[in-house]
Scaffold this motif. Structure first.
Motif, PDB file in Angstrom:
ATOM      1  N   ARG A   1      75.954  71.175 -61.341  1.00  0.00           N
ATOM      2  CA  ARG A   1      76.258  71.235 -62.770  1.00  0.00           C
ATOM      3  C   ARG A   1      77.762  71.262 -63.016  1.00  0.00           C
ATOM      4  O   ARG A   1      78.275  70.556 -63.893  1.00  0.00           O
TER       5      ARG A   1
ATOM      6  N   GLN B   1      75.421  73.828 -71.087  1.00  0.00           N
ATOM      7  CA  GLN B   1      76.146  74.741 -70.194  1.00  0.00           C
ATOM      8  C   GLN B   1      76.165  76.156 -70.772  1.00  0.00           C
ATOM      9  O   GLN B   1      76.000  77.150 -70.044  1.00  0.00           O
TER      10      GLN B   1
ATOM     11  N   GLU C   1      69.085  72.089 -61.555  1.00  0.00           N
ATOM     12  CA  GLU C   1      69.065  73.551 -61.519  1.00  0.00           C
ATOM     13  C   GLU C   1      70.213  74.102 -60.677  1.00  0.00           C
ATOM     14  O   GLU C   1      70.478  75.302 -60.701  1.00  0.00           O
TER      15      GLU C   1
ATOM     16  N   SER D   1      66.957  78.891 -70.473  1.00  0.00           N
ATOM     17  CA  SER D   1      66.648  77.491 -70.159  1.00  0.00           C
ATOM     18  C   SER D   1      65.590  76.979 -71.123  1.00  0.00           C
ATOM     19  O   SER D   1      64.948  77.769 -71.830  1.00  0.00           O
TER      20      SER D   1
ATOM     21  N   SER E   1      67.455  79.594 -77.308  1.00  0.00           N
ATOM     22  CA  SER E   1      67.239  78.297 -76.654  1.00  0.00           C
ATOM     23  C   SER E   1      66.707  77.285 -77.659  1.00  0.00           C
ATOM     24  O   SER E   1      66.997  76.085 -77.574  1.00  0.00           O
TER      25      SER E   1
ATOM     26  N   GLU F   1      73.791  75.068 -59.640  1.00  0.00           N
ATOM     27  CA  GLU F   1      75.011  75.417 -60.355  1.00  0.00           C
ATOM     28  C   GLU F   1      76.198  74.566 -59.900  1.00  0.00           C
ATOM     29  O   GLU F   1      77.033  74.152 -60.712  1.00  0.00           O
TER      30      GLU F   1
ATOM     31  N   ASN G   1      72.851  77.769 -70.160  1.00  0.00           N
ATOM     32  CA  ASN G   1      72.689  78.170 -68.756  1.00  0.00           C
ATOM     33  C   ASN G   1      73.476  79.452 -68.454  1.00  0.00           C
ATOM     34  O   ASN G   1      73.014  80.316 -67.700  1.00  0.00           O
ATOM     35  N   LYS G   2      74.669  79.575 -69.020  1.00  0.00           N
ATOM     36  CA  LYS G   2      75.508  80.747 -68.769  1.00  0.00           C
ATOM     37  C   LYS G   2      74.877  82.017 -69.336  1.00  0.00           C
ATOM     38  O   LYS G   2      75.144  83.125 -68.869  1.00  0.00           O
TER      39      LYS G   2
END
Length: 558
Positions: free
Chosen positions: A382, A448, A377, A456, A526, A379, A451-452
């Motif tokens: 990641r 990615q 989780e 999720s 998602s 950032e 996430n942006k």
């Protein structure tokens, strides 16, 4: 004595004739016995003594210490031999290369092989057109043997008669009797000669021919010592773009020869007196060739016996003199196995298989990083993981290109049928491995992107992806094990079962998703990426099984 440029060219041409014959014979033997030699080298190097015996045997059979030393550097580079084990093989190769001197001395001058060389070629030539691949390779061995002695006959005719020219003989004798410095000078000449012709066997043969024409035995012996140093250049060249361990293996070879030459220069007059007592030369000096062959063998045997117990010290010295390059040492640089006259193509396949296995390990590492990326989780973490995955993927692109270029270049050489099939299998495998790396990076970028957007996966989706991810990791582990295994022993059952398991999981996830679409609160964006991810895992499974099929396909076609 008049000796012009045309005479020099005659000697160079005759020497080239001899080297070409030896090259053809050596390559033919490598193709006939290459696979066996690889197995022997891998199995008989448990300790220093068996390593010496292995190096001697392989070099005596192949008639090329260069092929043996390059093959040894290749095995060290691939991680199949330790430095201690490689030291024994190198030492044995030094003894094995002395067989050439005896072959030339015993057969090349007494038996008129040159007169029956054409009939020998007549026997070998029809064999080149038969369907049986092994007979074709034996034809090359036979023809190469004939060409080698035709070259020797030409070399004897081209070398000037030193005995018939007293002024030259007295000049050489004056230099030869000058003590340590004069011996050192002729050691340098022998080293230079071997570096130029890139064959210690050819340099030794030329020295023997010069001896029969009147070259003083002390000068010839000093040149032979120099040839022992010159032959280390092949291993050093082979290691130039290899990893640090391979460089250290080549350095051990150089240290072994340089130390041996150093102590022999000091005692050479006494050692020659002992050999002369055993091989008393007649007035015409013909026995000098036997004395020289005995000197070559005796020196290398003694050097091995003396330095065999000092192998740990040689390893330490090589380690100190060749520093590690750190992380850069893991770079995959393959183009180094054909630096000398003798291209050890059959043996270079060993390193290629190890590089392919290394490629496989990278894809497994990338898959685990993808799973970590998917579950974190943070950032910052990641960003670090996606950056690593991008670098790994770039690296795999370079690896595929380097390995493919290397394999194509090797395939242009004359190879055994088995080796050709191995190369075909490896070219297919590296394509699948590169595709695996591409898919993993694409999946990471999909996550990615999710996430942006501030989205999720829900808990059920994460659990499902973790499940199929573990199955793919296990499939990759099986794949890497198969790549690291002797390919002739690989079976496909375990890999096939795991691939079927991945396919079944993908079908199950697809059915489950189709039902969940109807549930309230289902996020379409998602869900699309979720479908892309589990479908990506299924594609990974397809390419993973293709790798094992490439290994098995090579096995079944042999």
């Amino acid at each position: 004595m008049e000796f012009g440029i045309f005479d020099v060219l005659r000697i160079i041409g005759a020497l080239g004739f001899f080297i070409y014959g030896m090259k053809v014979m050596s390559e033919g033997l490598q193709q006939v016995a290459g696979a066996k030699m690889r197995q022997v080298l891998g199995a008989m190097t448990n300790n220093r003594v068996t390593g010496v015996m292995t190096g001697f045997m392989i070099t005596a059979i192949l008639q090329s210490s260069s092929a043996t030393t390059v093959m040894t550097v290749s095995f060290v580079n691939a991680g199949l031999l330790s430095l201690v084990e490689s030291a024994g093989v190198m030492m044995g190769a030094n003894i094995g290369t002395t067989i050439t001197g005896w072959l030339v001395s015993l057969i090349g001058f007494k038996v008129k092989i040159a007169s029956i060389a054409l009939p020998i070629i007549a026997i070998g030539f029809p064999m080149m057109f038969v369907r049986n691949q092994k007979l074709k390779k034996w034809a090359e061995v036979i023809i190469g043997f004939a060409l080698l002695f035709l070259g020797l006959a030409e070399l004897k005719n081209a070398v000037p008669d030193i005995k018939g020219n007293p002024e030259v003989l007295s000049f050489l004798t004056e230099f030869g009797g000058g003590g340590f410095l004069s011996r050192l000078m002729f050691v340098g000449i022998g080293t230079l000669l071997t570096i130029v012709v890139q064959s210690s066997s050819a340099a030794m043969t030329l020295t023997i021919v010069l001896t029969t024409q009147g070259l003083p035995i002390d000068i010839a012996a000093a040149m032979v010592l120099g040839e022992n140093i010159g032959t280390t250049i092949t291993a050093e060249l082979a290691s130039l773009v290899a990893n640090t361990t391979a460089k250290r293996s080549a350095r051990i070879h150089s240290l072994f020869n340089i130390i041996g030459v150093t102590w022999m220069i000091l005692i050479m007059p006494y050692f020659l007196d002992l050999l002369t007592a055993v091989f008393p030369p007649p007035t015409d000096g013909d026995a000098n060739k036997f004395t020289l062959a005995a000197f070559h063998t005796g020196f290398n045997l003694l050097n091995v016996l003396i330095l065999l117990s000092f192998v740990p010290w040689l390893v330490k010295t090589a380690t100190r003199t060749v520093k590690s390059r750190g992380e850069d040492d893991d770079e995959y640089k393959l183009e180094f196995l054909d630096k000398g006259i003798f291209a050890a193509s059959e043996f270079s396949i060993v390193e290629a298989t190890q590089e392919v296995a290394k490629f496989g390990r990278i894809t497994l590492k990338m898959s685990k990083m993808l799973s970590e990326f998917s579950n974190t989780e943070k950032e910052k973490k990641r960003a670090k993981l996606i950056s690593k995955l991008e670098k790994f993927e770039e690296h795999t692109d370079e690896m595929e290109e380097q390995i493919a270029v290397f394999l194509v270049r090797v395939s242009e050489s004359r190879l055994s049928h088995t080796s050709s099939l191995e190369i075909t299998g490896m070219l297919s495998i590296i394509g699948d491995l590169e595709r695996i790396a591409d898919i993993i990076l694409r999946m990471a970028r999909d996550i990615q992107r999710l996430n942006k957007r501030g989205l999720s996966f829900n808990k059920r989706q994460k659990d499902n992806l973790n499940k199929i991810s573990l199955e793919v990791d296990e499939a990759l582990r099986i794949m890497v094990t198969n790549l690291e295994e002797n390919w002739t022993k690989v079976t496909i059952d375990e890999a096939r079962n795991k691939e079927n398991e991945i396919n079944e999981t993908k079908v199950q996830l697809r059915k489950e998703q189709m039902k969940s679409v109807e549930e309230p609160g289902y996020n379409v964006q998602s869900g699309i990426i979720y479908k892309d991810i589990y479908s990506g895992y299924e594609k990974l499974g397809d390419h993973i099984i293709n790798v094992t099929e490439g290994i098995i396909g090579e096995k079944l076609e042999v």
